[in-house]
Design a protein around this motif. Structure first.
Motif, mmCIF file in Angstrom:
data_model
loop_
_atom_site.group_PDB
_atom_site.id
_atom_site.type_symbol
_atom_site.label_atom_id
_atom_site.label_comp_id
_atom_site.label_asym_id
_atom_site.label_seq_id
_atom_site.Cartn_x
_atom_site.Cartn_y
_atom_site.Cartn_z
ATOM 1 N N ASN A 143 -14.830 7.599 -2.857
ATOM 2 C CA ASN A 143 -13.870 6.745 -3.551
ATOM 3 C C ASN A 143 -14.479 5.393 -3.910
ATOM 4 O OD1 ASN A 143 -11.340 8.269 -3.850
ATOM 5 N ND2 ASN A 143 -11.466 8.425 -1.623
ATOM 6 N N GLY A 191 0.693 3.119 4.496
ATOM 7 C CA GLY A 191 -0.247 3.011 3.376
ATOM 8 C C GLY A 191 -1.463 3.909 3.480
ATOM 9 N N PHE A 192 -1.485 4.789 4.475
ATOM 10 C CA PHE A 192 -2.652 5.663 4.640
ATOM 11 C C PHE A 192 -2.537 6.919 3.768
ATOM 12 C CE2 PHE A 192 -3.120 3.038 8.309
ATOM 13 C CZ PHE A 192 -4.458 3.096 8.670
ATOM 14 N N LEU A 201 -5.026 12.221 -4.726
ATOM 15 C CA LEU A 201 -4.068 12.142 -3.615
ATOM 16 C C LEU A 201 -2.849 11.297 -3.975
ATOM 17 C CD1 LEU A 201 -6.512 11.672 -0.598
ATOM 18 C CD2 LEU A 201 -5.370 13.764 -1.334
ATOM 19 N N GLU A 202 -3.093 10.241 -4.756
ATOM 20 C CA GLU A 202 -1.998 9.328 -5.078
ATOM 21 C C GLU A 202 -0.889 9.986 -5.905
ATOM 22 O OE1 GLU A 202 -4.244 5.036 -4.801
ATOM 23 O OE2 GLU A 202 -4.177 6.080 -6.719
ATOM 24 N N SER A 234 1.374 7.432 6.804
ATOM 25 C CA SER A 234 1.439 7.409 5.345
ATOM 26 C C SER A 234 2.341 6.285 4.866
ATOM 27 C CB SER A 234 1.921 8.752 4.823
ATOM 28 O OG SER A 234 0.938 9.720 5.108
ATOM 29 N N ASN A 290 -10.643 14.707 -1.665
ATOM 30 C CA ASN A 290 -9.916 13.516 -1.250
ATOM 31 C C ASN A 290 -10.160 12.326 -2.159
ATOM 32 O OD1 ASN A 290 -8.737 14.775 1.139
ATOM 33 N ND2 ASN A 290 -10.866 14.920 1.780
ATOM 34 N N ASP A 291 -10.158 12.593 -3.438
ATOM 35 C CA ASP A 291 -10.231 11.560 -4.460
ATOM 36 C C ASP A 291 -8.866 10.865 -4.473
ATOM 37 O OD1 ASP A 291 -10.232 10.110 -6.842
ATOM 38 O OD2 ASP A 291 -11.536 11.587 -7.838
ATOM 39 N N LYS A 292 -8.896 9.527 -4.285
ATOM 40 C CA LYS A 292 -7.622 8.806 -4.236
ATOM 41 C C LYS A 292 -6.776 9.040 -5.484
ATOM 42 C CE LYS A 292 -7.149 4.420 -2.736
ATOM 43 N NZ LYS A 292 -7.592 3.039 -2.455
ATOM 44 N N ARG A 293 -7.494 9.168 -6.616
ATOM 45 C CA ARG A 293 -6.763 9.343 -7.881
ATOM 46 C C ARG A 293 -5.994 10.670 -7.895
ATOM 47 N NH1 ARG A 293 -12.237 8.224 -11.109
ATOM 48 N NH2 ARG A 293 -12.825 9.618 -9.414
ATOM 49 N N PRO A 307 0.840 -1.205 0.000
ATOM 50 C CA PRO A 307 0.000 0.000 0.000
ATOM 51 C C PRO A 307 0.878 1.258 0.000
ATOM 52 C CG PRO A 307 -0.205 -1.210 2.089
ATOM 53 C CD PRO A 307 0.628 -2.039 1.183
ATOM 54 N N ASP A 308 0.387 2.242 -0.756
ATOM 55 C CA ASP A 308 1.189 3.427 -0.999
ATOM 56 C C ASP A 308 0.454 4.625 -0.403
ATOM 57 O OD1 ASP A 308 3.027 5.139 -1.998
ATOM 58 O OD2 ASP A 308 2.199 5.140 -4.040
ATOM 59 N N GLY A 309 0.926 5.126 0.703
ATOM 60 C CA GLY A 309 0.233 6.246 1.340
ATOM 61 C C GLY A 309 0.769 7.581 0.875
ATOM 62 N N ASN A 310 0.180 8.639 1.391
ATOM 63 C CA ASN A 310 0.674 9.954 0.998
ATOM 64 C C ASN A 310 0.440 10.983 2.084
ATOM 65 O OD1 ASN A 310 -2.191 10.424 0.760
ATOM 66 N ND2 ASN A 310 -1.581 12.284 -0.282
ATOM 67 N N ILE A 311 1.142 12.074 1.957
ATOM 68 C CA ILE A 311 0.882 13.264 2.770
ATOM 69 C C ILE A 311 0.133 14.230 1.855
ATOM 70 C CG2 ILE A 311 1.978 15.232 3.925
ATOM 71 C CD1 ILE A 311 2.311 12.783 5.586
ATOM 72 N N HIS A 312 -0.939 14.783 2.375
ATOM 73 C CA HIS A 312 -1.787 15.667 1.561
ATOM 74 C C HIS A 312 -0.958 16.830 0.982
ATOM 75 C CE1 HIS A 312 -5.116 18.386 0.569
ATOM 76 N NE2 HIS A 312 -5.894 17.322 0.613
ATOM 77 N N GLN A 340 -3.631 10.857 3.479
ATOM 78 C CA GLN A 340 -4.082 11.934 4.358
ATOM 79 C C GLN A 340 -5.200 12.718 3.684
ATOM 80 O OE1 GLN A 340 -1.283 15.042 5.239
ATOM 81 N NE2 GLN A 340 -2.458 15.777 6.974
#
Lengths: 326, 793
Positions: free
Chosen positions: B554, B503-504, A323-324, B500, A318-321, A100-105, B506
């Motif tokens: 989503n 896998g989270f 944010l990713e 993050s 906050n659309d994953k597409r 899983p690939d997370g992110n910072i906004h 924000q």
């Protein structure tokens, strides 16, 4: 020590011969030669027994390690040779685990970037309430009731005397009420404006504001500080300009534009000015002795310029597409 | 405010194009945009419409042939008023109209069109777009449009900041232009006091409480309403205003000329030629010129004819006393109203007019008389009337200029650099500020129209602004840098990075939500008095609401697997009083679907309760916090189950729960698995960085591992059994982990649980005997306490 040498030599010849042993017959011969009852390893242990007691613990340990290593290598080789081996089934072309690939906004990323630029030149970070009284959001900042400047910031009211802060400047007032100069702070957080939601405006946005108060901070220093910021944020070659403007809490006031060479136009990125003496006296500072400057910018605006985002609402969907991509 | 270059030239001579002027004014603090700069428009010429016939494939379009004097082009035009024989504005292929509108060759309904016939809106002249702009027949085809329209219609739009009341007119802007180009201001109309025909006097009574401190009135007779002369109509047209009739036009013209609002009443419709300025009665109804009826309150200042309210002072005139086509006698008002009174009144009715905009910012009390005199002159000239009454000038305010001291030292200290004395003096002179030298600087006499110049810093700003911000060299003194204090949120920031990397994603959600939805989360919510929409009228009481929306969004967009979190403020309040409102920083996570989808390597790994419990342990039992946490089940408004996360001091530092079905249904959240949330009290992370880790010696003695398999009732909680096993020995039994649970298909009432026990001593290598006695105790305890049976491994 000769035994040291022997161990080393044994290791080397073991590996070399093992790699040459292809058939199961080869491997069996190999096993007898090295690991058999009278094999080379057994011989070493015999020699070990002859050692003086003092040296035994050290070589004991080493020989045990050697024995395990050689046995493991032999077993591996044996496994590779077998048709039932598990490793022969491995398909190395398969995809790796999809971790899983997370992110910072993106807004957080920009805020952090701005914070660290200012921290690098000695600014501390302060925070404050999002709901505040009219005094801290307006009056202390030289915006009296029924002043036309109130139209510059459409305000959400919680009650006639409490508002959703329209800027983080309320934090500056709290800060100055609780602390004497010199001050060198930035404040950041959410601010709210009662504006129609569209691609270019939202009912809230994030702000970073700065405040420097001491006995000497001048307009020239303000320019220098903000030039440093712009160059760190947008690149050393960024063309920028200061043009006169009006904010009730600063005087003289300016707006800073940076040149967007793609769109061939100036883009407004922040407002600033020398802190209005009324603001200083409102918090009980001696405004003859102290002076300084303040500035403020919208994070969304900077993120939009920096990332080429055309619709501000994307930040809050906050659309994953979306944010990713960060 | 739209400003016409043609109009500015009434007051000052200058050579600048609209684009150059906009740039110069912007750098002076008057943010300007070009509305139309005909000098910069290429490929725009006078066109001659030779023929205009119906488009063969479209009823509403016309196919025209247009000559540019040398060539003829075929042009498709949608305007109903296009006709053969007209002279029009022809944008040829390659032209770029205002707003970066590029004209190219186009195929319209199957026919090629080479260029466009322009409307006024397309040229930035006005909002007129019902038809094309038709030019005077005298123009020759092929003449560049900049020669035809430029002189009249070059215009810029200025965003005048609220402090600069003086700049809300052409004269005000012209004063600034005069200082920029260094030329003198002209006086197109002199303010001359005219002699009245009679000795009639208009009685004017001001209210003693203030609000109106100057009121000038007079009457004119013999006025003839009719069309405006060309020059007047053209000035209005140059800023995009339509000419209505000479009386209305004069009033509008004066407003844009010198920025002082005036009002013209039909004298015959007043009870008598008298004015009383007073306050409205509570609930009084007032029919205004804009055909709306307003309900007034006692804050509203009104103009009465001693009987009826005839105007809402400084904001809008009354319907009943307004001038019409049959007006022949008028009463002219030119007054000074208090900015706060006007602001209050206009805000209360949400009624903003050109007049109120100027009064609330502060007008020049001297301009009141100027405006009166000028309007009388214009009326005489344009509408043929004569001044009948003596001019009444009730004034209870000072009309003198004020004085402000400017210290040279202070100015330099503000600048942070040298600015030559003579530069400062010439700047002040250019601004018509009379500066007399004093010991420390200057004593400055401020013209009354500069209502914005009250204190020293106002003057410093004027000097800097005119000196040019660019001419103040930036300096940055690194030696003054202070050490910055620790950012209290930096540890929360490292928590975010931690999440993050697990896998989270924000989230940033709106703080404003729908009250009806917020209500479902069961807390006392704080609402906004003046929401922009009902869907955003209440502040969030939890971050869960936003995170659920993100899941829903989503999911509906094809992504069921959601690992998200948000950090932000939440609000609760029993009342809307500030002291009753709690604003709390909060961090919540939400998971749904899978952490790993099923793939060639292994089956899917769900983003379940247990997953998020693992995340919770990972966060809370971070070495730097030095915490051991427990999960304590408790009732929750919309989670079932919900566990408080308790630290060693029995303080609640978080929570973990499964959102119940009922809430998900009420909010219509798309989902297919359990939706699990985790709340983290961010307070405990604030001192995160100051926790110090103490390194323990590494134990080198081997670990002895034993497995125990118990058969027990299926309703026994494995976690309880683990605790019980641990309780047997605290010194060498270092961990108890349930590694397998087997539910037999035949026997639904029981389960087999395999526990793995690890033993290690820090003092010696464990012998079988050391372990065996503990194992025996464990078996004994568990068998007894849980009625469990040890099974053979």
């Amino acid at each position: 020590m000769s035994l040291d040498k022997t161990i080393k030599g044994l290791k080397a010849s073991f590996s070399k011969e093992l790699s040459k042993s292809k058939t199961s017959q080869d491997l069996e011969n190999f096993r007898i030669k090295y690991l058999g009852r009278n094999g080379q390893l057994a011989l070493l242990f015999e020699e070990f027994n002859k050692l003086p007691t003092l040296e035994k613990p050290r070589f004991g340990k080493e020989l045990n390690i050697l024995k395990n290593q050689l046995t493991d290598q032999y077993q591996n080789a044996l496994g590779n040779n077998s048709e039932n081996s598990a490793t022969s089934d491995v398909d190395f072309s398969l995809p790796g685990y999809d971790l899983p690939d997370g992110n910072i906004h993106p807004l957080e990323q920009i805020t952090s970037e701005i914070k660290s630029i200012f921290q690098s030149i000695g600014f501390s970070v302060a925070y404050g309430p999002e709901i505040d009284d009219d005094y801290h959001n307006f009056e202390a900042l030289n915006v009296p009731k029924y002043h036309p400047a109130r139209d510059m910031q459409d305000t959400f009211f919680i009650n006639p005397n409490a508002v959703l802060r329209t800027h983080t400047s309320n934090v500056q007032i709290h800060l100055m009420e609780n602390q004497d100069p010199p001050l060198r702070h930035i404040c950041c957080g959410r601010v709210f404006r009662n504006e129609a939601v569209s691609y270019k405006s939202f009912c809230l946005f994030n702000q970073v504001e700065g405040l420097v108060i001491n006995e000497t901070s001048s307009f020239a220093e303000m320019k220098g500080t903000l030039e440093y910021f712009v160059q760190e944020m947008f690149g050393k070659d960024t063309k920028m300009r200061f043009r006169p403007s009006y904010f009730p809490f600063t005087e003289p006031s300016a707006e800073v534009d940076i040149w967007n060479s793609k769109l061939n136009q100036w883009m407004e990125i922040l407002g600033c000015g020398m802190v209005n003496p009324n603001v200083l006296s409102n918090v009980g500072y001696d405004n003859e002795k102290y002076q300084g400057f303040a500035f403020g910018m919208g994070i969304e605006r900077i993120a939009m310029i920096k990332y080429g985002i055309k619709d501000i609402r994307l930040f809050y969907q906050n659309d994953k597409r979306f944010l990713e991509q960060f | 405010m739209k400003v016409s270059l043609h109009w500015l030239r009434r007051f000052v001579d200058f050579e600048l194009t609209a684009t150059e002027l906009a740039e110069k004014l912007t750098m002076r603090g008057f943010e300007s945009e070009v509305v139309s700069d005909f000098d910069s428009l290429e490929n725009l010429v006078v066109g001659d419409v030779l023929t205009a016939e119906k488009h063969p494939n479209a009823d509403k379009l016309k196919l025209c042939s247009v000559s540019d004097g040398s060539e003829t082009f075929s042009v498709v035009c949608g305007a109903p008023n296009v006709d053969a024989g007209q002279k029009i504005v022809f944008a040829k292929v390659g032209a770029v109209l205002p707003g970066d509108f590029k004209i190219g060759k186009a195929k319209i309904r199957g026919i090629e069109s080479f260029g466009m016939i322009c409307s006024e809106r397309e040229l930035g002249i006005s909002d007129e777009h019902d038809g094309i702009m038709v030019l005077d027949e005298s123009h020759k085809a092929g003449t560049p449009i900049k020669k035809v329209l430029g002189p009249l219609f070059n215009a810029i739009d200025i965003e005048v900041t609220p402090d600069k009341a003086f700049a809300l007119s052409h004269r005000g802007i012209a004063r600034e232009v005069a200082t920029i180009v260094g030329s003198k201001l002209k006086t197109p109309i002199n303010s001359v006091k005219l002699n009245p025909k009679s000795k009639d006097v208009v009685s004017v009574k001001l209210d003693k409480k203030g609000g109106c401190t100057r009121y000038i009135a007079g009457t004119m007779k013999g006025v003839r309403v009719g069309p405006s002369p060309k020059w007047l109509a053209e000035y209005l047209k140059s800023v995009g205003q339509k000419s209505i009739n000479n009386l209305v036009d004069i009033s509008n013209f004066m407003l844009l000329e010198i920025g002082h609002p005036t009002h013209v009443f039909d004298l015959k419709k007043l009870a008598k030629p008298a004015v009383k300025v007073s306050w409205a009665k509570k609930g009084e109804k007032f029919d205004a010129l804009d055909e709306e009826t307003y309900e007034l309150s006692t804050d509203h200042m009104v103009i009465t004819d001693t009987k009826n309210t005839v105007a809402l002072a400084g904001i809008i005139g009354g319907m009943d006393s307004s001038v019409t086509d049959s007006t022949t006698e008028v009463l002219i008002e030119s007054a000074y109203f208090d900015p706060v009174v006007i602001r209050k009144g206009s805000k209360k009715l949400n009624l903003l007019s050109e007049a109120s905009r100027r009064f609330e910012r502060g007008t020049d009390p001297n301009a009141a008389l100027e405006a009166f005199n000028m309007i009388v002159q214009l009326m005489q000239e344009v509408a043929g009337g004569t001044l009948e009454s003596v001019i009444t000038d009730e004034c209870s305010m000072s009309l003198d200029s004020t004085s402000v001291d400017l210290s040279y030292e202070k100015l330099l200290k503000y600048a942070g650099q040298e600015i030559p004395l003579k530069d400062i003096e010439s700047i002040l002179k250019g601004l018509h500020i009379d500066a007399k030298k004093t010991k420390t600087g200057w004593s400055c006499s401020i013209p009354t129209y500069r209502t914005d110049l009250k204190v020293e810093t106002d003057l410093i700003e004027e000097v800097f602004r005119c000196f040019g911000y660019d001419n103040i060299k930036s300096s940055f003194n690194y030696s003054s840098i202070m050490q910055y204090a620790n950012d209290e949120e930096s540890s929360i920031s490292s928590l975010k990075h931690h999440l993050s990397s697990l896998g989270f994603h924000q989230s940033y959600n709106n703080s404003l939500e729908d009250f009806e939805e917020v209500k479902l989360f069961g807390k006392d919510a704080v609402s906004v008095m003046n929401p922009s929409s009902e869907r955003m009228n209440t502040l969030r009481t939890t971050l869960h609401s936003g995170l659920l929306k993100n899941l829903d969004f989503n999911y509906r967009n094809g992504s069921a697997n959601t690992l998200i979190y948000e950090h932000g403020n939440i609000f609760e309040g029993k009342t809307d009083k500030l002291e009753d409102i709690e604003q709390k920083s909060s961090l919540s996570c939400l998971v749904h679907g899978n952490v790993f989808a099923k793939n060639v390597h292994f089956d899917s790994i769900p983003a379940s309760f247990s997953f998020l419990k693992g995340v919770a342990l990972n966060i809370f039992e971070d070495k730097r916090l030095g915490l051991k946490v427990n999960f304590l089940q408790k009732k929750h408004h919309y989670c079932d189950p919900y566990f408080s996360i308790i630290d060693g001091k029995k303080q609640e530092i978080g929570g973990l729960g499964v959102i119940n079905q009922s809430l998900l249904n009420k909010l219509d959240i798309a989902h297919k698995n359990e939706v699990v949330v985790l709340d983290v009290d961010t307070e405990i992370f604030k001192n995160y960085g100051s926790y110090s880790t103490k390194v323990e010696d590494i134990v080198t003695f081997p670990i002895v591992q034993r497995d125990l398999n118990f058969k027990m009732d299926s309703n026994i909680q494995v976690g309880d059994v683990v605790k019980a096993i641990k309780s047997v020995n605290q010194s060498i039994l270092i961990s108890v982990i349930p590694v397998d649970i087997y539910h037999s298909k035949k026997d639904k009432l029981s389960k087999d649980v395999l526990f793995s026990l690890n033993f290690q001593s820090s003092k010696k290598t464990l012998e079988d005997n050391d372990v065996n006695s503990i194992i025996t105790d464990v078996i004994h305890l568990i068998s007894k306490k849980y009625n469990a049976k040890l099974r053979d491994n």
